[in-house]
Write a protein that holds these residues in place. Structure first.
Motif, PDB file in Angstrom:
ATOM      1  N   PRO A 163       0.792  -1.237   0.000  1.00 30.01           N
ATOM      2  CA  PRO A 163       0.000   0.000   0.000  1.00 30.01           C
ATOM      3  C   PRO A 163       0.820   1.281   0.000  1.00 30.01           C
ATOM      4  O   PRO A 163       0.358   2.309  -0.491  1.00 30.01           O
ATOM      5  N   ALA A 164       2.033   1.252   0.549  1.00 28.75           N
ATOM      6  CA  ALA A 164       2.833   2.473   0.624  1.00 28.75           C
ATOM      7  C   ALA A 164       3.703   2.690  -0.607  1.00 28.75           C
ATOM      8  O   ALA A 164       4.383   3.720  -0.713  1.00 28.75           O
ATOM      9  N   ALA A 165       3.680   1.766  -1.547  1.00 26.33           N
ATOM     10  CA  ALA A 165       4.566   1.830  -2.710  1.00 26.33           C
ATOM     11  C   ALA A 165       3.905   2.573  -3.858  1.00 26.33           C
ATOM     12  O   ALA A 165       2.694   2.793  -3.884  1.00 26.33           O
ATOM     13  N   HIS A 166       4.739   2.951  -4.837  1.00 21.51           N
ATOM     14  CA  HIS A 166       4.244   3.580  -6.060  1.00 21.51           C
ATOM     15  C   HIS A 166       4.451   2.624  -7.221  1.00 21.51           C
ATOM     16  O   HIS A 166       5.553   2.107  -7.438  1.00 21.51           O
ATOM     17  N   TYR A 167       3.383   2.379  -7.979  1.00 25.07           N
ATOM     18  CA  TYR A 167       3.409   1.424  -9.075  1.00 25.07           C
ATOM     19  C   TYR A 167       3.493   2.150 -10.423  1.00 25.07           C
ATOM     20  O   TYR A 167       3.190   3.347 -10.511  1.00 25.07           O
ATOM     21  N   PRO A 168       3.852   1.436 -11.486  1.00 26.48           N
ATOM     22  CA  PRO A 168       3.898   2.055 -12.829  1.00 26.48           C
ATOM     23  C   PRO A 168       2.492   2.353 -13.350  1.00 26.48           C
ATOM     24  O   PRO A 168       1.477   2.055 -12.700  1.00 26.48           O
ATOM     25  N   ASP A 169       2.434   2.924 -14.541  1.00 29.58           N
ATOM     26  CA  ASP A 169       1.174   3.065 -15.298  1.00 29.58           C
ATOM     27  C   ASP A 169       0.092   3.771 -14.488  1.00 29.58           C
ATOM     28  O   ASP A 169      -1.003   3.235 -14.258  1.00 29.58           O
ATOM     29  N   ASN A 170       0.413   4.984 -14.028  1.00 27.90           N
ATOM     30  CA  ASN A 170      -0.530   5.742 -13.194  1.00 27.90           C
ATOM     31  C   ASN A 170      -0.899   4.984 -11.931  1.00 27.90           C
ATOM     32  O   ASN A 170      -2.039   5.003 -11.471  1.00 27.90           O
ATOM     33  N   ASN A 171       0.094   4.294 -11.378  1.00 31.90           N
ATOM     34  CA  ASN A 171      -0.042   3.607 -10.084  1.00 31.90           C
ATOM     35  C   ASN A 171      -0.944   2.381 -10.165  1.00 31.90           C
ATOM     36  O   ASN A 171      -1.678   2.072  -9.226  1.00 31.90           O
ATOM     37  N   CYS A 172      -0.862   1.646 -11.280  1.00 29.89           N
ATOM     38  CA  CYS A 172      -1.629   0.409 -11.420  1.00 29.89           C
ATOM     39  C   CYS A 172      -0.796  -0.794 -10.967  1.00 29.89           C
ATOM     40  O   CYS A 172       0.354  -0.948 -11.391  1.00 29.89           O
ATOM     41  N   ASN A 173      -1.382  -1.642 -10.160  1.00 37.38           N
ATOM     42  CA  ASN A 173      -0.731  -2.908  -9.803  1.00 37.38           C
ATOM     43  C   ASN A 173      -1.389  -4.115 -10.454  1.00 37.38           C
ATOM     44  O   ASN A 173      -0.825  -5.201 -10.468  1.00 37.38           O
ATOM     45  N   LEU A 174      -2.601  -3.916 -11.025  1.00 41.07           N
ATOM     46  CA  LEU A 174      -3.317  -4.980 -11.724  1.00 41.07           C
ATOM     47  C   LEU A 174      -3.778  -4.452 -13.078  1.00 41.07           C
ATOM     48  O   LEU A 174      -4.341  -3.350 -13.155  1.00 41.07           O
ATOM     49  N   GLU A 175      -3.565  -5.247 -14.136  1.00 43.05           N
ATOM     50  CA  GLU A 175      -3.940  -4.802 -15.479  1.00 43.05           C
ATOM     51  C   GLU A 175      -4.459  -5.989 -16.290  1.00 43.05           C
ATOM     52  O   GLU A 175      -4.029  -7.134 -16.078  1.00 43.05           O
ATOM     53  N   ILE A 176      -5.379  -5.702 -17.214  1.00 41.87           N
ATOM     54  CA  ILE A 176      -5.900  -6.730 -18.119  1.00 41.87           C
ATOM     55  C   ILE A 176      -5.915  -6.172 -19.535  1.00 41.87           C
ATOM     56  O   ILE A 176      -6.491  -5.116 -19.790  1.00 41.87           O
ATOM     57  N   TYR A 177      -5.251  -6.894 -20.432  1.00 44.07           N
ATOM     58  CA  TYR A 177      -5.284  -6.598 -21.863  1.00 44.07           C
ATOM     59  C   TYR A 177      -6.124  -7.686 -22.531  1.00 44.07           C
ATOM     60  O   TYR A 177      -6.062  -8.863 -22.153  1.00 44.07           O
ATOM     61  N   TYR A 178      -6.919  -7.306 -23.564  1.00 44.79           N
ATOM     62  CA  TYR A 178      -7.738  -8.296 -24.232  1.00 44.79           C
ATOM     63  C   TYR A 178      -7.915  -7.936 -25.704  1.00 44.79           C
ATOM     64  O   TYR A 178      -8.052  -6.779 -26.076  1.00 44.79           O
ATOM     65  N   ASP A 179      -7.859  -8.968 -26.537  1.00 42.74           N
ATOM     66  CA  ASP A 179      -8.128  -8.821 -27.959  1.00 42.74           C
ATOM     67  C   ASP A 179      -8.635 -10.152 -28.485  1.00 42.74           C
ATOM     68  O   ASP A 179      -8.995 -11.043 -27.703  1.00 42.74           O
ATOM     69  N   ARG A 180      -8.691 -10.327 -29.814  1.00 39.21           N
ATOM     70  CA  ARG A 180      -9.241 -11.556 -30.392  1.00 39.21           C
ATOM     71  C   ARG A 180      -8.394 -12.786 -30.087  1.00 39.21           C
ATOM     72  O   ARG A 180      -8.895 -13.907 -30.096  1.00 39.21           O
ATOM     73  N   GLY A 181      -7.096 -12.585 -29.848  1.00 41.86           N
ATOM     74  CA  GLY A 181      -6.194 -13.720 -29.729  1.00 41.86           C
ATOM     75  C   GLY A 181      -5.879 -14.170 -28.327  1.00 41.86           C
ATOM     76  O   GLY A 181      -5.427 -15.306 -28.129  1.00 41.86           O
ATOM     77  N   CYS A 182      -6.108 -13.309 -27.334  1.00 42.21           N
ATOM     78  CA  CYS A 182      -5.730 -13.683 -25.972  1.00 42.21           C
ATOM     79  C   CYS A 182      -6.347 -12.708 -24.973  1.00 42.21           C
ATOM     80  O   CYS A 182      -6.824 -11.630 -25.341  1.00 42.21           O
ATOM     81  N   THR A 183      -6.307 -13.112 -23.717  1.00 37.87           N
ATOM     82  CA  THR A 183      -6.610 -12.224 -22.593  1.00 37.87           C
ATOM     83  C   THR A 183      -5.408 -12.263 -21.667  1.00 37.87           C
ATOM     84  O   THR A 183      -5.005 -13.351 -21.223  1.00 37.87           O
ATOM     85  N   GLU A 184      -4.818 -11.101 -21.388  1.00 39.21           N
ATOM     86  CA  GLU A 184      -3.637 -11.041 -20.524  1.00 39.21           C
ATOM     87  C   GLU A 184      -4.023 -10.589 -19.125  1.00 39.21           C
ATOM     88  O   GLU A 184      -4.599  -9.515 -18.945  1.00 39.21           O
TER      89      GLU A 184
END
Length: 291
Positions: free
Chosen positions: A222-243
């Motif tokens: 909780p006290a740390a700073h994460y990348p990507d506007n402070n995101c620690n969880l991310e999901i990418y999705y398209d026709r070929g996969c879900t990340e």
């Protein structure tokens, strides 16, 4: 082109990894079921160092993402080392003098895995980065991004949910359903590539696909700073996969130093027909049991 692989098994799981380089996990099977991970043989990009081939499955990167640095071809490297109930995979040192390693340990009895991702700085100067664990799953399922840990907020007058969208994410997106506790992504609905992230104390992500539940969990700081506007969880999705992607906090990695990021995976046969009001509570309980 085919690549030499190595297979590790437990009573419930079969895991296939690259026999050298990477580190890459290419396949994960529960009992005698299909590969739970995506296979993307045609996803490849030209870089200054040659062709980067995605392959699918699970990989270790370091954030923030940048081209061409993130796409350094990594399929050649040291041979995998088998250990008790698992394997250690190592990369060569990349042009930024960072080396990656991944140690995967299978539970002998339960369909669980422990993954330790490590980055080491072999250069002469400090580097700011964050370990970034990316799991590509077969498309067509439902991904769950929890927005908080289910606990009452310490101060209800302050925000407790933070969401980030990538520039290529279309809004509105019919694949996204916003609930009080989580975002549900139905990847069976056709659409262009998209990505969403969150700063979430939950520390887990889940994916329901063909009567199988995949959960991965990491430690939230909780006290740390994460990348990507402070995101620690991310999901990418398209026709070929879900990340499903988890990130460690940003850190200053000094020459000769290493930083690690741990995940626990669990694969569960899933036949329950839960409505959305029960889904978050049930998955949060399952994730808590993984500690």
């Amino acid at each position: 082109m085919s690549y030499e692989t190595l297979t590790i098994t437990s009573r419930r799981l079969r895991l296939t990894v690259l026999a050298a380089g990477g580190p890459r996990i290419l396949a994960l099977h529960l009992d005698n079921g299909p590969n739970l991970l995506a296979e993307t043989p045609n996803a490849r990009w030209e870089t200054p160092w040659g062709e980067f081939v995605l392959l699918g499955g699970h990989r270790l990167w370091h954030a923030p993402e940048a081209f061409p640095r993130s796409y350094w071809p990594d399929l050649n490297g040291p041979a995998a080392e088998q250990i008790d109930h698992g394997v250690t995979l190592r990369s060569a040192v990349d042009p930024g003098y960072i080396a990656k390693s991944l140690t995967v340990t299978l539970d002998p009895e339960q369909p669980r895995l422990h993954l330790q991702h490590t980055l080491t700085n072999h250069g002469l100067w400090p580097v700011e980065l964050a370990p970034w664990a990316i799991t590509q799953l077969a498309p067509g399922g439902k991904a769950i991004l929890p927005l908080h840990n289910g606990q009452p907020p310490a101060n209800p007058l302050l925000p407790n949910r933070q969401i980030a969208f990538w520039p290529y994410t279309p809004l509105p997106d019919p694949r996204l359903a916003f609930c009080d506790d989580f975002i549900l992504i139905d990847t069976a609905i056709a659409g262009p590539p998209a990505k969403v992230g969150a700063h979430s104390a939950a520390g887990w992500l889940a994916y329901l696909h063909q009567a199988t539940l995949f959960i991965k969990r990491t430690v939230y700081q909780p006290a740390a700073h994460y990348p990507d506007n402070n995101c620690n969880l991310e999901i990418y999705y398209d026709r070929g996969c879900t990340e499903l992607e988890t990130l460690a906090p940003l850190c200053r990695l000094d020459p000769g130093a290493s930083v690690s990021h741990t995940e626990i995976w669990q694969v569960i046969p899933w036949t329950d027909d839960l409505d959305q009001s029960d889904l978050f509570t049930t998955l949060a309980q399952r994730a808590a049991e993984m500690v």
